[in-house]
Motif scaffolding. Sequence first.
Motif, PDB file in Angstrom:
ATOM      1  N   ASP A   1       0.816  -1.212   0.000  1.00 17.97           N
ATOM      2  CA  ASP A   1       0.000   0.000   0.000  1.00 17.97           C
ATOM      3  C   ASP A   1       0.857   1.273   0.000  1.00 17.97           C
ATOM      4  OD1 ASP A   1       0.969   0.180   2.625  1.00 17.97           O
ATOM      5  OD2 ASP A   1      -0.887  -0.565   3.515  1.00 17.97           O
ATOM      6  N   GLY A   2       2.127   1.137  -0.355  1.00 16.59           N
ATOM      7  CA  GLY A   2       3.001   2.296  -0.383  1.00 16.59           C
ATOM      8  C   GLY A   2       3.689   2.570   0.938  1.00 16.59           C
ATOM      9  N   LEU A   3       3.049   2.198   2.047  1.00 12.91           N
ATOM     10  CA  LEU A   3       3.645   2.350   3.376  1.00 12.91           C
ATOM     11  C   LEU A   3       4.203   1.025   3.860  1.00 12.91           C
ATOM     12  CD1 LEU A   3       4.190   3.956   5.994  1.00 12.91           C
ATOM     13  CD2 LEU A   3       1.884   3.304   6.747  1.00 12.91           C
ATOM     14  N   ASN A   4       3.433  -0.031   3.684  1.00  9.97           N
ATOM     15  CA  ASN A   4       3.846  -1.372   4.090  1.00  9.97           C
ATOM     16  C   ASN A   4       3.848  -2.302   2.882  1.00  9.97           C
ATOM     17  OD1 ASN A   4       3.821  -1.207   7.228  1.00  9.97           O
ATOM     18  ND2 ASN A   4       1.853  -0.323   6.628  1.00  9.97           N
ATOM     19  N   VAL A   5       4.850  -3.164   2.835  1.00 11.33           N
ATOM     20  CA  VAL A   5       4.905  -4.179   1.795  1.00 11.33           C
ATOM     21  C   VAL A   5       5.228  -5.511   2.447  1.00 11.33           C
ATOM     22  CG1 VAL A   5       7.342  -3.658   1.284  1.00 11.33           C
ATOM     23  CG2 VAL A   5       5.963  -4.889  -0.395  1.00 11.33           C
ATOM     24  N   GLU A   6       4.553  -6.551   1.983  1.00 12.84           N
ATOM     25  CA  GLU A   6       4.753  -7.892   2.526  1.00 12.84           C
ATOM     26  C   GLU A   6       4.683  -8.884   1.371  1.00 12.84           C
ATOM     27  OE1 GLU A   6       2.405 -10.923   5.580  1.00 12.84           O
ATOM     28  OE2 GLU A   6       2.359  -8.748   5.951  1.00 12.84           O
ATOM     29  N   VAL A   7       5.768  -9.615   1.164  1.00  9.60           N
ATOM     30  CA  VAL A   7       5.866 -10.537   0.036  1.00  9.60           C
ATOM     31  C   VAL A   7       6.414 -11.872   0.526  1.00  9.60           C
ATOM     32  CG1 VAL A   7       6.979 -10.995  -2.195  1.00  9.60           C
ATOM     33  CG2 VAL A   7       6.219  -8.687  -1.632  1.00  9.60           C
TER      34      VAL A   7
ATOM     35  N   ARG B   1       1.862   4.580  -5.340  1.00  5.47           N
ATOM     36  CA  ARG B   1       2.335   4.186  -4.013  1.00  5.47           C
ATOM     37  C   ARG B   1       2.482   5.386  -3.089  1.00  5.47           C
ATOM     38  NH1 ARG B   1       7.405   0.240  -4.906  1.00  5.47           N
ATOM     39  NH2 ARG B   1       7.748   1.595  -6.707  1.00  5.47           N
ATOM     40  N   ARG B   2       2.962   6.505  -3.630  1.00  4.04           N
ATOM     41  CA  ARG B   2       3.106   7.707  -2.811  1.00  4.04           C
ATOM     42  C   ARG B   2       1.733   8.169  -2.293  1.00  4.04           C
ATOM     43  NH1 ARG B   2       5.068  10.778  -6.344  1.00  4.04           N
ATOM     44  NH2 ARG B   2       7.292  10.618  -5.870  1.00  4.04           N
ATOM     45  N   MET B   3       0.753   8.213  -3.180  1.00  4.08           N
ATOM     46  CA  MET B   3      -0.600   8.629  -2.793  1.00  4.08           C
ATOM     47  C   MET B   3      -1.216   7.623  -1.826  1.00  4.08           C
ATOM     48  SD  MET B   3      -3.909   9.176  -5.266  1.00  4.08           S
ATOM     49  CE  MET B   3      -3.937   7.408  -5.633  1.00  4.08           C
ATOM     50  N   SER B   4      -1.045   6.337  -2.120  1.00  2.00           N
ATOM     51  CA  SER B   4      -1.614   5.309  -1.257  1.00  2.00           C
ATOM     52  C   SER B   4      -0.991   5.361   0.132  1.00  2.00           C
ATOM     53  CB  SER B   4      -1.385   3.933  -1.884  1.00  2.00           C
ATOM     54  OG  SER B   4      -1.878   2.903  -1.060  1.00  2.00           O
TER      55      SER B   4
ATOM     56  N   GLU C   1       0.098   8.028   1.737  1.00  2.00           N
ATOM     57  CA  GLU C   1      -0.513   9.130   2.475  1.00  2.00           C
ATOM     58  C   GLU C   1      -1.929   8.789   2.920  1.00  2.00           C
ATOM     59  OE1 GLU C   1       1.127  11.763   3.511  1.00  2.00           O
ATOM     60  OE2 GLU C   1       2.864  10.794   2.601  1.00  2.00           O
ATOM     61  N   GLU C   2      -2.676   8.130   2.058  1.00  3.08           N
ATOM     62  CA  GLU C   2      -4.042   7.750   2.418  1.00  3.08           C
ATOM     63  C   GLU C   2      -4.045   6.716   3.535  1.00  3.08           C
ATOM     64  OE1 GLU C   2      -5.957   6.470  -1.140  1.00  3.08           O
ATOM     65  OE2 GLU C   2      -6.359   8.513  -1.843  1.00  3.08           O
ATOM     66  N   THR C   3      -3.088   5.809   3.508  1.00  3.32           N
ATOM     67  CA  THR C   3      -2.983   4.803   4.565  1.00  3.32           C
ATOM     68  C   THR C   3      -2.676   5.458   5.908  1.00  3.32           C
ATOM     69  OG1 THR C   3      -2.202   3.133   2.990  1.00  3.32           O
ATOM     70  CG2 THR C   3      -1.771   2.723   5.314  1.00  3.32           C
ATOM     71  N   LEU C   4      -1.740   6.410   5.917  1.00  6.13           N
ATOM     72  CA  LEU C   4      -1.411   7.127   7.151  1.00  6.13           C
ATOM     73  C   LEU C   4      -2.601   7.941   7.654  1.00  6.13           C
ATOM     74  CD1 LEU C   4       2.213   8.337   6.323  1.00  6.13           C
ATOM     75  CD2 LEU C   4       1.555   6.696   8.099  1.00  6.13           C
ATOM     76  N   THR C   5      -3.320   8.596   6.739  1.00  3.27           N
ATOM     77  CA  THR C   5      -4.498   9.375   7.117  1.00  3.27           C
ATOM     78  C   THR C   5      -5.562   8.475   7.729  1.00  3.27           C
ATOM     79  OG1 THR C   5      -4.077  10.982   5.365  1.00  3.27           O
ATOM     80  CG2 THR C   5      -6.305  10.912   6.281  1.00  3.27           C
ATOM     81  N   TYR C   6      -5.777   7.319   7.114  1.00  2.59           N
ATOM     82  CA  TYR C   6      -6.770   6.371   7.619  1.00  2.59           C
ATOM     83  C   TYR C   6      -6.389   5.887   9.014  1.00  2.59           C
ATOM     84  CZ  TYR C   6      -9.462   2.032   7.978  1.00  2.59           C
ATOM     85  OH  TYR C   6     -10.287   1.017   8.408  1.00  2.59           O
ATOM     86  N   GLN C   7      -5.103   5.573   9.216  1.00  4.92           N
ATOM     87  CA  GLN C   7      -4.652   5.124  10.535  1.00  4.92           C
ATOM     88  C   GLN C   7      -4.825   6.224  11.585  1.00  4.92           C
ATOM     89  OE1 GLN C   7      -0.620   3.823   9.883  1.00  4.92           O
ATOM     90  NE2 GLN C   7      -1.231   1.908   8.902  1.00  4.92           N
ATOM     91  N   GLU C   8      -4.562   7.474  11.196  1.00  7.15           N
ATOM     92  CA  GLU C   8      -4.726   8.592  12.119  1.00  7.15           C
ATOM     93  C   GLU C   8      -6.193   8.787  12.492  1.00  7.15           C
ATOM     94  OE1 GLU C   8      -3.713  11.475  14.685  1.00  7.15           O
ATOM     95  OE2 GLU C   8      -2.320  10.190  13.580  1.00  7.15           O
ATOM     96  N   LEU C   9      -7.086   8.642  11.520  1.00 10.27           N
ATOM     97  CA  LEU C   9      -8.518   8.763  11.793  1.00 10.27           C
ATOM     98  C   LEU C   9      -8.982   7.665  12.748  1.00 10.27           C
ATOM     99  CD1 LEU C   9      -9.887   9.671   8.243  1.00 10.27           C
ATOM    100  CD2 LEU C   9      -9.830  11.160  10.257  1.00 10.27           C
ATOM    101  N   LYS C  10      -8.470   6.467  12.577  1.00  7.06           N
ATOM    102  CA  LYS C  10      -8.842   5.375  13.480  1.00  7.06           C
ATOM    103  C   LYS C  10      -8.362   5.659  14.893  1.00  7.06           C
ATOM    104  CE  LYS C  10      -8.427   1.093  12.336  1.00  7.06           C
ATOM    105  NZ  LYS C  10      -7.860  -0.194  11.845  1.00  7.06           N
ATOM    106  N   ARG C  11      -7.143   6.196  15.032  1.00  9.92           N
ATOM    107  CA  ARG C  11      -6.635   6.543  16.372  1.00  9.92           C
ATOM    108  C   ARG C  11      -7.479   7.641  17.008  1.00  9.92           C
ATOM    109  NH1 ARG C  11      -1.304   5.440  14.221  1.00  9.92           N
ATOM    110  NH2 ARG C  11      -1.191   7.546  13.371  1.00  9.92           N
TER     111      ARG C  11
END
Length: 298
Positions: free
Chosen positions: A129-135, A275-278, A280-290
């Motif tokens: 998601d641009g912030l985390n990658v798992e392969v 990935r750059r946009m995703s 930022e959106e992932t961080l924003t989503y995590q902040e909203l959840k907190r």
Amino acid sequence: MHKERIQRSPFARLFCSGTLLLLVAVITGCAASRTVQYDQVEMVRAETDVPLVELLDVGIMLFDPGVPDDVTEPDGFTFPAVRRAEARFMPYHLKSTLEDSGYWGSVWVVPERSDAVDLLVGGRIDRSDGLNVEVRIAAWDATGREWMNKTYKAKVAQRSYSNYRDRSQDPYQSMYNEIANDLLALRQGMDDKELIRVRQVAELRFGADLVPAAFSDYLEEKKGRYTVKRLPAEDDPMLQRMRAVREREYMLVDTLNEYYAGLYYELSKPYEDWRRMSREETLTYQELKRSARMRQLM
């Protein structure tokens, strides 16, 4: 008018103090969760020429995108179309990383399993998601011996998307470097005799697949593991013809890799932007959840 003085019981004072401590702990924990530890792994590079016997040829299969073929609609931060593009992009960048290390022979991206290479690598994308990658990465050599079956994870810093960075370094480069380092460590754990045997088995397996009547007797297979029973004579005409066909196979794979290279460079810019946009959106989503949890606790 007499003002009534209210005295709190010890239990009430303890309850208020405990609640305050709980809120302080929650707030401190939320603040700490914003301090993200980013991964930085340097790749081990060859400083001198590597002996020819140690240069195994590598085939990297197109990755499994991690989404079913019939799924087309996004699920959270998983976009099937992007994942399928990543499944072609990631193997090519891993190929470039292995080549840059200087420790391997020819490295190709292949569409499926191939008996023409010494070491075969496969992968499945579980998260990106641009912030985390798992392969998930698996590798096994021509003898059927499994080298690894391991999940690699990385957390990507904002600076990884800087326009001023080394453009050959992908934002997920730490993950690729870790994979390359692990493969190298496994190869360095083998002596020259084992490496020669891998190359011999790879050649004979290719021959047995091409002309079973001529080459199948040279190998023994038990439970997916291959061993050499005997070797053909170097002046065997069938061996010479098989090697000529194998070289043509390599030429075909080289041509195919030119196509994968074109796709890789065509995808590079839009894929990085996504990935750059995703991220930022992932961080924003995590902040909203907190923030929602904090409001609920308050």
